[in-house]
Scaffold this motif. Sequence first.
Motif, short mmCIF file in Angstrom:
data_model
loop_
_atom_site.label_atom_id
_atom_site.label_comp_id
_atom_site.label_asym_id
_atom_site.label_seq_id
_atom_site.Cartn_x
_atom_site.Cartn_y
_atom_site.Cartn_z
N MET A 255 0.83 -1.19 0.00
CA MET A 255 0.00 0.00 0.00
C MET A 255 0.88 1.25 0.00
SD MET A 255 -2.73 1.08 2.90
CE MET A 255 -3.74 2.49 2.68
N THR A 256 0.55 2.18 -0.85
CA THR A 256 1.28 3.44 -0.91
C THR A 256 0.63 4.44 0.03
OG1 THR A 256 1.94 3.07 -3.19
CG2 THR A 256 1.96 5.33 -2.42
N HIS A 257 1.46 5.09 0.83
CA HIS A 257 0.98 6.11 1.75
C HIS A 257 1.39 7.49 1.24
CE1 HIS A 257 1.01 2.55 4.35
NE2 HIS A 257 -0.02 3.13 4.92
N ARG A 258 0.58 8.50 1.56
CA ARG A 258 0.88 9.89 1.22
C ARG A 258 1.21 10.62 2.52
NH1 ARG A 258 -4.67 11.33 -0.99
NH2 ARG A 258 -5.08 10.01 0.77
N ILE A 259 2.48 11.04 2.64
CA ILE A 259 2.99 11.62 3.88
C ILE A 259 3.38 13.07 3.64
CG2 ILE A 259 4.68 11.37 5.74
CD1 ILE A 259 2.85 8.88 5.29
N LEU A 260 2.99 13.94 4.58
CA LEU A 260 3.37 15.36 4.52
C LEU A 260 4.21 15.69 5.74
CD1 LEU A 260 3.14 18.15 3.17
CD2 LEU A 260 1.13 18.55 4.61
N PHE A 261 5.38 16.24 5.50
CA PHE A 261 6.29 16.69 6.57
C PHE A 261 6.17 18.20 6.71
CE2 PHE A 261 8.08 12.85 4.69
CZ PHE A 261 8.24 12.06 5.82
N VAL A 262 6.02 18.67 7.95
CA VAL A 262 5.76 20.09 8.18
C VAL A 262 6.71 20.64 9.25
CG1 VAL A 262 4.02 21.80 8.84
CG2 VAL A 262 3.32 19.72 7.62
N CYS A 263 7.29 21.81 8.96
CA CYS A 263 8.06 22.56 9.95
C CYS A 263 7.61 24.01 9.88
CB CYS A 263 9.57 22.39 9.75
SG CYS A 263 10.26 23.14 8.26
N LEU A 264 8.40 24.91 10.39
CA LEU A 264 8.02 26.31 10.45
C LEU A 264 8.06 26.99 9.08
CD1 LEU A 264 7.24 28.78 12.20
CD2 LEU A 264 9.68 29.14 12.58
N ALA B 29 14.33 9.02 -0.49
CA ALA B 29 15.45 8.11 -0.73
C ALA B 29 15.23 6.74 -0.10
CB ALA B 29 16.74 8.73 -0.20
N ARG B 30 14.63 6.72 1.08
CA ARG B 30 14.52 5.46 1.83
C ARG B 30 13.18 4.75 1.67
NH1 ARG B 30 18.10 6.57 7.25
NH2 ARG B 30 19.93 7.26 6.09
N ALA B 31 12.17 5.45 1.20
CA ALA B 31 10.85 4.84 1.03
C ALA B 31 10.23 5.33 -0.28
CB ALA B 31 9.95 5.18 2.21
N PRO B 32 10.91 5.07 -1.42
CA PRO B 32 10.45 5.62 -2.70
C PRO B 32 9.09 5.07 -3.16
CG PRO B 32 12.22 4.05 -3.05
CD PRO B 32 12.11 4.26 -1.57
N HIS B 33 8.62 4.01 -2.55
CA HIS B 33 7.33 3.43 -2.92
C HIS B 33 6.16 4.19 -2.30
CE1 HIS B 33 8.99 1.55 0.64
NE2 HIS B 33 7.77 1.20 1.02
N HIS B 34 6.45 5.16 -1.44
CA HIS B 34 5.42 6.02 -0.87
C HIS B 34 5.56 7.41 -1.49
CE1 HIS B 34 4.35 3.04 2.09
NE2 HIS B 34 5.59 2.97 2.52
N SER B 35 4.52 8.23 -1.38
CA SER B 35 4.62 9.60 -1.89
C SER B 35 4.74 10.56 -0.71
CB SER B 35 3.43 9.95 -2.78
OG SER B 35 2.25 9.99 -2.05
#
Length: 147
Positions: A1-10, A25-31
């Motif tokens: 299963m492909t997950h869609r992850i958003l990283f947030v900082c200031l 680089a480490r989880a290219p199968h996810h977006s």
Amino acid sequence: MTHRILFVCLGNICRSPAAEGVFRARAPHHSSDSAGTMGWHAGNPPYGPMQSAARSRGLDLSDLRARQFTAADFNRFDLIIGMDDTNIADIESLRPPGNETPVRLLTDFAPETGANHVPDPYYTRDFDGALDLIEAAIDGLSSHLDR
């Protein structure tokens, strides 16, 4: 299963683009994507010293551009990850009524580090230390997602 992850900082020029780069680089199968709670740097590439620190680890962040987090992101991603408690509070302040998208701290995925947030290297100047913590947490996140 492909997950869609958003990283947030200031500002979306140090921590969150670095997390996105490590995750790509480490989880290219996810977006993934990254954003800042503030829009000061919208359209700009990651901060030069962060790009240099990442490049020394084989990560190219040069194609990334800062953008501001919006309420619509809750519907575009499966998981939203903040770098510190202030980011989490700012993200949650925009949560649409009834939305249940999980919001977590990146360091939740690296309990072995003992860190409760990713310090902002724009202020601390410790780009390598931030990357060490980000890499450990991304490894934990990747394991969590691939279970």
